[in-house]
Design a protein around this motif. Structure first.
Motif, short mmCIF file in Angstrom:
data_model
loop_
_atom_site.label_atom_id
_atom_site.label_comp_id
_atom_site.label_asym_id
_atom_site.label_seq_id
_atom_site.Cartn_x
_atom_site.Cartn_y
_atom_site.Cartn_z
N GLU A 161 4.46 -2.98 -3.08
CA GLU A 161 5.56 -3.37 -2.19
C GLU A 161 6.66 -4.12 -2.93
OE1 GLU A 161 6.15 -2.23 0.60
OE2 GLU A 161 4.26 -1.62 1.51
N GLU B 42 10.78 -3.80 3.28
CA GLU B 42 9.75 -3.73 2.24
C GLU B 42 9.40 -5.13 1.73
OE1 GLU B 42 8.16 -1.14 1.81
OE2 GLU B 42 9.37 0.67 1.72
N GLU C 232 6.92 2.88 6.79
CA GLU C 232 7.02 3.78 5.64
C GLU C 232 7.43 5.19 6.07
OE1 GLU C 232 7.15 2.07 3.24
OE2 GLU C 232 5.46 0.78 2.84
#
Length: 210
Positions: free
Chosen positions: A49, A88, A190
């Motif tokens: 990440e 993110e 995602e």
């Protein structure tokens, strides 16, 4: 954040040379992650990440500069890419609370981010289409990884611990939310990033944006 069930099945098959380069690069990174982390999904998420938050910021920066140079509106790309970078980053902040990375993994984060930032920056300068396609493929693989993570939780092989407060606040989860709920929310994010980046790559391929 997604308000409808995420489409977890859509995949973009490589069609052009640029696509194949992006896909091969993604598979190489997947091999490294699988080799290094195996089923340590929380620790995998921490490292990946911190890398996943890079493309949005790089793309937003370069799109911002291009908009200034050309005296043209960006068409909403800058905002979309900055939102991806922030999303993110929140994934990372969440999994830091869950996985408690070691000092070795923290050093790995520094190394991975330094290498990836510069490499992706150069790739975006050379071919923004390839860069966005690569991110689309990254996100496809992220969906696979989080689905595997979820299976480990549901199978009792990873403890379904309480969700950290940062995740409850960010995704507006219930006060009794668990790790499973967090993984489902992250996986849905995602899927959205996958669609955005494949769409951007398609627009660049069709010449709708230069």
């Amino acid at each position: 954040m997604p308000t409808t069930p995420a489409d977890l099945t859509t995949r973009h098959d490589p069609r052009t040379f640029s696509d194949r380069v992006a896909f091969s690069f993604t598979r190489f990174l997947r091999f490294i992650a699988d080799t290094f982390f195996a089923k340590r999904y929380g620790h995998r998420a921490v490292v990946l990440e911190t890398v996943a938050a890079v493309p949005g910021m790089v793309g937003a920066t370069l799109q911002h500069l291009k908009s200034l140079r050309r005296l043209q509106d960006d068409g909403g790309w800058i905002h979309a890419l900055l939102a991806e970078a922030e999303n993110e980053r929140m994934h990372l902040m969440t999994f830091i609370e869950i996985a408690k990375p070691s000092w070795l993994e923290r050093w790995l984060v520094l190394l991975a981010q330094g290498v990836f930032y510069n490499g992706f920056f150069l790739l975006y300068l050379v071919s923004s289409r390839t860069a966005h396609r690569a991110v689309g493929y990254f996100e496809q693989e992220a969906i696979v990884s989080y689905t595997e993570y979820l299976a480990e939780i549901e199978g009792g092989r990873i403890e379904n611990v309480a969700a950290p407060q940062i995740a409850i606040d960010y995704w507006k989860l219930g006060p009794d939310a668990r790790l499973k709920d967090v993984v489902i929310a992250v996986r849905a994010d995602e899927a959205g990033h996958r669609d955005v980046n494949h769409r951007f790559a398609d627009e660049l391929f069709k010449g709708n944006r230069r």
